[in-house]
Design a protein around this motif. Structure first.
Motif, short mmCIF file in Angstrom:
data_model
loop_
_atom_site.label_atom_id
_atom_site.label_comp_id
_atom_site.label_asym_id
_atom_site.label_seq_id
_atom_site.Cartn_x
_atom_site.Cartn_y
_atom_site.Cartn_z
N THR A 91 0.86 -1.38 0.20
CA THR A 91 -0.25 -0.16 -0.09
C THR A 91 0.98 1.30 0.08
N GLY A 92 1.00 1.83 -1.30
CA GLY A 92 1.81 3.09 -1.32
C GLY A 92 3.10 2.95 -1.32
N VAL A 93 3.53 1.69 -1.34
CA VAL A 93 5.01 1.16 -1.64
C VAL A 93 4.93 -0.07 -2.15
N ALA A 94 6.42 -0.43 -2.85
CA ALA A 94 6.44 -1.71 -3.44
C ALA A 94 6.18 -2.71 -2.37
N GLN A 95 5.54 -3.80 -2.73
CA GLN A 95 5.22 -4.86 -1.78
C GLN A 95 6.51 -5.37 -1.51
N ASP A 96 6.70 -5.70 0.00
CA ASP A 96 7.89 -6.24 0.15
C ASP A 96 7.74 -6.91 1.50
N LYS A 97 7.14 -8.30 1.41
CA LYS A 97 6.63 -9.01 2.72
C LYS A 97 7.68 -9.31 3.71
N ALA A 98 9.06 -9.48 3.47
CA ALA A 98 10.09 -9.53 4.38
C ALA A 98 10.19 -8.46 5.39
N LEU A 99 10.25 -7.18 4.55
CA LEU A 99 10.32 -6.08 5.20
C LEU A 99 9.08 -5.69 6.18
N GLY A 100 7.82 -6.10 5.48
CA GLY A 100 6.72 -5.94 6.55
C GLY A 100 6.62 -6.78 7.63
N TYR A 101 7.31 -7.86 7.57
CA TYR A 101 7.43 -8.90 8.84
C TYR A 101 8.39 -8.12 9.94
N VAL A 102 9.43 -7.67 9.27
CA VAL A 102 10.20 -6.98 10.35
C VAL A 102 9.68 -5.70 11.01
N TRP A 103 8.87 -4.99 10.23
CA TRP A 103 8.37 -3.75 10.93
C TRP A 103 7.16 -4.35 11.86
N MET A 104 6.50 -5.23 11.54
CA MET A 104 5.51 -5.74 12.33
C MET A 104 6.21 -6.46 13.82
N ASP A 105 7.38 -7.15 13.60
CA ASP A 105 8.10 -7.48 14.54
C ASP A 105 8.43 -6.62 15.75
N LEU A 106 8.97 -5.33 14.84
CA LEU A 106 9.33 -4.01 15.89
C LEU A 106 7.78 -3.80 16.70
N ALA A 132 14.71 -15.84 5.55
CA ALA A 132 16.18 -15.35 5.54
C ALA A 132 16.29 -13.95 5.37
N ARG A 133 15.59 -13.54 4.43
CA ARG A 133 15.94 -11.92 4.20
C ARG A 133 15.40 -11.13 5.42
N ALA A 134 14.35 -11.58 5.88
CA ALA A 134 13.81 -10.78 6.99
C ALA A 134 14.75 -10.88 8.44
N LEU A 135 15.48 -11.93 8.52
CA LEU A 135 16.34 -12.21 9.59
C LEU A 135 17.77 -11.33 9.30
N GLU A 136 17.96 -11.16 8.13
CA GLU A 136 19.04 -10.43 7.69
C GLU A 136 18.86 -9.05 7.78
N ILE A 137 17.78 -8.50 7.42
CA ILE A 137 17.69 -7.09 7.57
C ILE A 137 17.08 -6.57 8.74
N GLY A 138 16.60 -7.51 9.74
CA GLY A 138 15.92 -7.13 10.85
C GLY A 138 17.04 -6.22 11.79
N PRO A 139 18.37 -6.57 12.00
CA PRO A 139 19.03 -5.97 13.14
C PRO A 139 19.30 -4.57 12.70
N GLN A 140 19.14 -3.95 11.41
CA GLN A 140 19.48 -2.76 10.91
C GLN A 140 18.39 -2.04 11.07
N LEU A 141 17.16 -2.41 11.17
CA LEU A 141 15.87 -1.67 11.56
C LEU A 141 15.85 -1.43 13.22
N TYR A 142 16.11 -2.50 13.74
CA TYR A 142 16.21 -2.41 15.11
C TYR A 142 17.07 -1.54 15.69
#
Length: 240
Positions: A91-106, A132-142
């Motif tokens: 919604t308003g961005v390119a769909q990225d389910k791995a990134l969506g998961y990380v934000w919801m984890d936050l 795998a991608r969610a676990l990779e990008i998660g630390p940077q967002l946190y």
């Protein structure tokens, strides 16, 4: 409204204002305080969240994302949940389910039931590469948006706003009164109500929000009226 736990509906309803489920006269007074520009100017988490919701409801999803991200930098979990939902749905961005998961984890960092349920649903729907991608990008967002750093940003803002408004380095309220514009005129609020520690002490403020979300954000809920602002939101300040 009786929104059901699905997609953005409940997030939008509950994120519209903390203590939106207020029923008593005291709670209604809190809602008037929290809808005032004076209060919102010192609470960037709420100010940017409300601005993001306003843009979202108007269909301006790209601008909504900008404001939700600003709120997210001040540890606003509903805004982080909205970002997660927007990336998951595209919604308003390119769909990225791995990134969506990380934000919801936050957003689920404080164990809000709604966010936890969505996080687990997202994880179960990710394939192996997505996980795998969610676990990779998660630390940077946190590192930028996790409570360990974001709450400190918010704490500085709360302390600065209270000190500057009261004119006291220790935030003493004294005989201060606050005049709040309302649709029916103006209302004078005692400074002790406006500067209740649960609104300005970071630990009490977070605990107060946590109680509201953990108590009410399950299943089907009555959220009452969405609060209206006494005037347009302040212009966005430059992020620190």
């Amino acid at each position: 409204m009786r929104p059901i736990l699905s997609c953005c509906a409940l997030l939008l309803s509950l994120a519209a204002a903390p203590a939106a489920l207020a029923q008593s006269a005291d709670d209604a007074g809190e809602r008037r305080i929290m809808s005032s520009s004076a209060f919102l100017s010192g609470h960037p988490d709420l100010r940017y969240r409300l601005s993001g919701l306003d843009h979202f409801r108007k269909g301006d999803h790209e601008e909504a994302m900008v404001h939700f991200r600003r709120a997210a930098r001040y540890s606003d979990k509903p805004s982080q949940g909205m970002i997660g939902e927007m990336y998951w749905e595209g919604t308003g961005v390119a769909q990225d389910k791995a990134l969506g998961y990380v934000w919801m984890d936050l957003a689920a960092e404080r164990a809000y039931p709604l966010m936890l349920a969505k996080r687990e649903r997202y994880w179960n729907q990710l394939d192996a590469d997505g996980r795998a991608r969610a676990l990779e990008i998660g630390p940077q967002l946190y590192a930028e948006f996790g409570d360990d750093v974001a709450k400190k940003r918010l704490e500085r803002e709360l302390r600065f706003a209270k000190r500057n408004t009261t004119g006291s380095r220790v935030g003493s309220v004294g005989a201060l009164t606050i005049v709040i514009p309302t649709p029916g005129g103006t209302e004078v609020v005692d400074g002790t109500a406006f500067y209740d520690e649960k609104f300005w002490d970071i630990d009490q403020y977070v605990q107060w929000q946590d109680t509201d979300w953990k108590l009410h954000a399950e299943g089907t809920v009555d959220v009452g009226e969405i609060m209206s602002l006494d005037k347009p939101l302040p212009e966005d300040a430059q992020d620190d």
